[in-house]
Design a protein around this motif. Structure first.
Motif, PDB file in Angstrom:
ATOM      1  N   LEU A  28      16.939   4.355 -21.113  1.00 15.95           N
ATOM      2  CA  LEU A  28      15.917   4.463 -20.070  1.00 15.95           C
ATOM      3  C   LEU A  28      15.133   3.153 -19.933  1.00 15.95           C
ATOM      4  O   LEU A  28      14.921   2.664 -18.818  1.00 15.95           O
ATOM      5  CB  LEU A  28      14.970   5.622 -20.383  1.00 15.95           C
ATOM      6  N   ILE A  29      14.718   2.565 -21.033  1.00 15.66           N
ATOM      7  CA  ILE A  29      13.975   1.306 -21.001  1.00 15.66           C
ATOM      8  C   ILE A  29      14.834   0.190 -20.418  1.00 15.66           C
ATOM      9  O   ILE A  29      14.374  -0.599 -19.589  1.00 15.66           O
ATOM     10  CB  ILE A  29      13.455   0.941 -22.408  1.00 15.66           C
ATOM     11  N   THR A  31      17.324   0.492 -18.303  1.00 18.19           N
ATOM     12  CA  THR A  31      17.493   0.759 -16.875  1.00 18.19           C
ATOM     13  C   THR A  31      16.248   0.323 -16.098  1.00 18.19           C
ATOM     14  O   THR A  31      16.359  -0.324 -15.049  1.00 18.19           O
ATOM     15  CB  THR A  31      17.761   2.261 -16.636  1.00 18.19           C
ATOM     16  N   ILE A  32      15.081   0.642 -16.621  1.00 16.95           N
ATOM     17  CA  ILE A  32      13.834   0.242 -15.958  1.00 16.95           C
ATOM     18  C   ILE A  32      13.726  -1.278 -15.901  1.00 16.95           C
ATOM     19  O   ILE A  32      13.354  -1.851 -14.869  1.00 16.95           O
ATOM     20  CB  ILE A  32      12.615   0.864 -16.676  1.00 16.95           C
ATOM     21  N   VAL A  35      16.211  -2.646 -13.229  1.00 11.76           N
ATOM     22  CA  VAL A  35      15.723  -2.371 -11.873  1.00 11.76           C
ATOM     23  C   VAL A  35      14.544  -3.282 -11.542  1.00 11.76           C
ATOM     24  O   VAL A  35      14.467  -3.850 -10.451  1.00 11.76           O
ATOM     25  CB  VAL A  35      15.340  -0.881 -11.725  1.00 11.76           C
ATOM     26  N   ALA A  36      13.625  -3.459 -12.477  1.00 15.30           N
ATOM     27  CA  ALA A  36      12.475  -4.337 -12.249  1.00 15.30           C
ATOM     28  C   ALA A  36      12.927  -5.770 -12.020  1.00 15.30           C
ATOM     29  O   ALA A  36      12.379  -6.478 -11.177  1.00 15.30           O
ATOM     30  CB  ALA A  36      11.520  -4.259 -13.433  1.00 15.30           C
TER      31      ALA A  36
END
Length: 156
Positions: A28-29, A31-32, A35-36
């Motif tokens: 999850l981290i 992926t974030i 995306v950022a």
């Protein structure tokens, strides 16, 4: 022995869940962060496949289409300019006189040069509205068209 076996089974099951949760949080981290990175990397849209000009006229030549997106410099120069101190004197006692530029929201100073738009009579900082009008042919406040109307062709 039975209690020792239960403890080992419980420990392995709990550690498996903990490893799964840690792996899920890590994914999850990541992926974030990805995306950022792509959102902030400034990826630009591709340039239009048609030529664009801001000269205030539509011209079709050699199979290409030019899109009218703003006013030309000659049209801009024809619009009335005045100092804010002059505008205050002309509209003394008139409560409708604005105190700030609707584009940049900056307060007018007596030394600020303003541009008065024809027909609608709205005033803006010269630099603010000229930048707008090079890209658009409407008043930024009321959206009234400022594009010069072509003269009708006379019949011969």
């Amino acid at each position: 022995m039975n209690s020792s076996t239960d403890y080992n089974h419980t420990f392995h099951a709990t550690s498996g869940y903990a490893m799964g949760m840690a792996l899920g949080i890590l994914i999850l981290i990541m992926t974030i962060l990805i995306v950022a990175y792509f959102c902030s990397s400034g990826v630009q849209e591709p340039a239009p496949s048609y030529p664009v000009t801001n000269q205030g006229s539509s011209i079709a030549s050699q199979g290409s289409v030019v899109i009218d997106i703003g006013l030309n410099e000659a049209t801009l120069a024809s619009y009335y300019k005045l100092l804010y101190s002059q505008a205050k004197l002309q509209h003394k006692g008139n409560d409708s006189q604005p105190f700030c530029c609707p584009i940049c929201l900056g307060d007018y100073k007596d030394s600020d040069m303003l541009r008065l738009l024809p027909d609608c009579g709205h005033v803006f900082h010269l630099k603010c509205v000229d930048c707008w009008l090079r890209q658009h042919s409407t008043c930024p406040l009321c959206r009234k068209s400022l594009a010069p109307t072509p003269l009708p062709e006379s019949s011969r």
